[in-house]
Design a protein around this motif. Sequence first.
Motif, PDB file in Angstrom:
ATOM      1  N   UNK A   1       0.870  -1.167   0.000  1.00 57.19           N
ATOM      2  CA  UNK A   1       0.000   0.000   0.000  1.00 57.19           C
ATOM      3  C   UNK A   1       0.916   1.229   0.000  1.00 57.19           C
ATOM      4  N   UNK A   2       0.682   2.124  -0.911  1.00 55.43           N
ATOM      5  CA  UNK A   2       1.521   3.318  -0.973  1.00 55.43           C
ATOM      6  C   UNK A   2       1.232   4.216   0.227  1.00 55.43           C
ATOM      7  N   UNK A   3       2.283   4.880   0.706  1.00 52.51           N
ATOM      8  CA  UNK A   3       2.155   5.733   1.887  1.00 52.51           C
ATOM      9  C   UNK A   3       1.028   6.752   1.726  1.00 52.51           C
ATOM     10  N   UNK A   4       0.894   7.344   0.550  1.00 51.34           N
ATOM     11  CA  UNK A   4      -0.128   8.374   0.331  1.00 51.34           C
ATOM     12  C   UNK A   4      -1.541   7.796   0.394  1.00 51.34           C
ATOM     13  N   UNK A   5      -1.676   6.476   0.235  1.00 48.58           N
ATOM     14  CA  UNK A   5      -2.988   5.834   0.248  1.00 48.58           C
ATOM     15  C   UNK A   5      -3.383   5.268   1.610  1.00 48.58           C
ATOM     16  N   UNK A   6      -2.480   5.309   2.584  1.00 47.83           N
ATOM     17  CA  UNK A   6      -2.771   4.740   3.898  1.00 47.83           C
ATOM     18  C   UNK A   6      -3.786   5.626   4.614  1.00 47.83           C
ATOM     19  N   UNK A   7      -4.836   4.982   5.097  1.00 49.12           N
ATOM     20  CA  UNK A   7      -5.888   5.688   5.819  1.00 49.12           C
ATOM     21  C   UNK A   7      -6.399   4.824   6.959  1.00 49.12           C
ATOM     22  N   UNK A   8      -7.433   5.281   7.601  1.00 46.92           N
ATOM     23  CA  UNK A   8      -7.955   4.545   8.746  1.00 46.92           C
ATOM     24  C   UNK A   8      -8.559   3.201   8.367  1.00 46.92           C
ATOM     25  N   UNK A   9      -8.911   3.019   7.096  1.00 47.96           N
ATOM     26  CA  UNK A   9      -9.407   1.704   6.673  1.00 47.96           C
ATOM     27  C   UNK A   9      -8.305   0.646   6.766  1.00 47.96           C
ATOM     28  N   UNK A  10      -7.048   1.073   6.852  1.00 42.98           N
ATOM     29  CA  UNK A  10      -5.941   0.128   6.999  1.00 42.98           C
ATOM     30  C   UNK A  10      -5.651  -0.199   8.461  1.00 42.98           C
ATOM     31  N   UNK A  11      -6.460   0.321   9.352  1.00 45.96           N
ATOM     32  CA  UNK A  11      -6.359  -0.023  10.768  1.00 45.96           C
ATOM     33  C   UNK A  11      -7.461  -1.007  11.156  1.00 45.96           C
ATOM     34  N   UNK A  12      -7.991  -1.693  10.161  1.00 41.89           N
ATOM     35  CA  UNK A  12      -8.987  -2.729  10.427  1.00 41.89           C
ATOM     36  C   UNK A  12      -8.322  -3.916  11.104  1.00 41.89           C
ATOM     37  N   UNK A  13      -9.133  -4.670  11.778  1.00 42.41           N
ATOM     38  CA  UNK A  13      -8.670  -5.831  12.544  1.00 42.41           C
ATOM     39  C   UNK A  13      -7.839  -6.796  11.692  1.00 42.41           C
ATOM     40  N   UNK A  14      -8.263  -7.052  10.459  1.00 40.07           N
ATOM     41  CA  UNK A  14      -7.556  -8.044   9.632  1.00 40.07           C
ATOM     42  C   UNK A  14      -6.135  -7.594   9.313  1.00 40.07           C
ATOM     43  N   UNK A  15      -5.925  -6.295   9.071  1.00 44.63           N
ATOM     44  CA  UNK A  15      -4.585  -5.784   8.807  1.00 44.63           C
ATOM     45  C   UNK A  15      -3.711  -5.896  10.059  1.00 44.63           C
ATOM     46  N   UNK A  16      -4.282  -5.537  11.190  1.00 45.03           N
ATOM     47  CA  UNK A  16      -3.507  -5.537  12.424  1.00 45.03           C
ATOM     48  C   UNK A  16      -3.172  -6.968  12.852  1.00 45.03           C
ATOM     49  N   UNK A  17      -4.117  -7.894  12.686  1.00 42.22           N
ATOM     50  CA  UNK A  17      -3.826  -9.293  13.011  1.00 42.22           C
ATOM     51  C   UNK A  17      -2.712  -9.839  12.128  1.00 42.22           C
ATOM     52  N   UNK A  18      -2.741  -9.500  10.851  1.00 45.77           N
ATOM     53  CA  UNK A  18      -1.686  -9.945   9.941  1.00 45.77           C
ATOM     54  C   UNK A  18      -0.340  -9.342  10.346  1.00 45.77           C
ATOM     55  N   UNK A  19      -0.353  -8.086  10.778  1.00 48.88           N
ATOM     56  CA  UNK A  19       0.863  -7.418  11.223  1.00 48.88           C
ATOM     57  C   UNK A  19       1.424  -8.088  12.474  1.00 48.88           C
ATOM     58  N   UNK A  20       0.562  -8.434  13.409  1.00 51.41           N
ATOM     59  CA  UNK A  20       1.013  -9.118  14.624  1.00 51.41           C
ATOM     60  C   UNK A  20       1.693 -10.438  14.277  1.00 51.41           C
ATOM     61  N   UNK A  21       1.070 -11.211  13.405  1.00 50.95           N
ATOM     62  CA  UNK A  21       1.661 -12.484  12.986  1.00 50.95           C
ATOM     63  C   UNK A  21       2.981 -12.263  12.267  1.00 50.95           C
ATOM     64  N   UNK A  22       3.026 -11.271  11.397  1.00 52.36           N
ATOM     65  CA  UNK A  22       4.254 -10.965  10.642  1.00 52.36           C
ATOM     66  C   UNK A  22       5.392 -10.604  11.582  1.00 52.36           C
ATOM     67  N   UNK A  23       5.096  -9.793  12.615  1.00 52.06           N
ATOM     68  CA  UNK A  23       6.146  -9.407  13.564  1.00 52.06           C
ATOM     69  C   UNK A  23       6.716 -10.622  14.272  1.00 52.06           C
TER      70      UNK A  23
END
Length: 134
Positions: free
Chosen positions: A32-54
């Motif tokens: 996702x390009x930095x200019x396109x990042x918005x609050x829709x990218x703070x949805x649960x599915x994105x954050x869960x994927x980020x937790x697993x990735x970390x």
Amino acid sequence: MPKVRALSPKTIEAYRISLECYVDYLIGVQHIERKDIGFEHFERRFIKAWLSWMQQTKNYQPKTVNLRMTAIKAFLHYTSSEDLRLVAPHDATKALMAPPRPKYPSNTCESTKSPRSSRPTTVPASNRCAIECS
């Protein structure tokens, strides 16, 4: 945030690093390009994927993962108090926690007895190669 929650400068710096980590994840992994990042990218599915990735890809320790998640929750809490349309992303992340790290099998060796005890010491799997068991 320092005046809103009376946080120390070190806490604010840790939160800033955590938010940058999340943005870097969205850019690098989710493409996702930095200019396109918005609050829709703070949805649960994105954050869960980020937790697993970390945990799985970056091998972050649970305390680091929890710190990163705390920063996201604090950010979403602040934004939801400023704009009621952002209450849903905040509520969706309230119960999210870092997935538990799998327990490594332990090995008990007679050669690793503690000097204060006659019981064998449990050696984590990551340290086994340094200790020879007979």
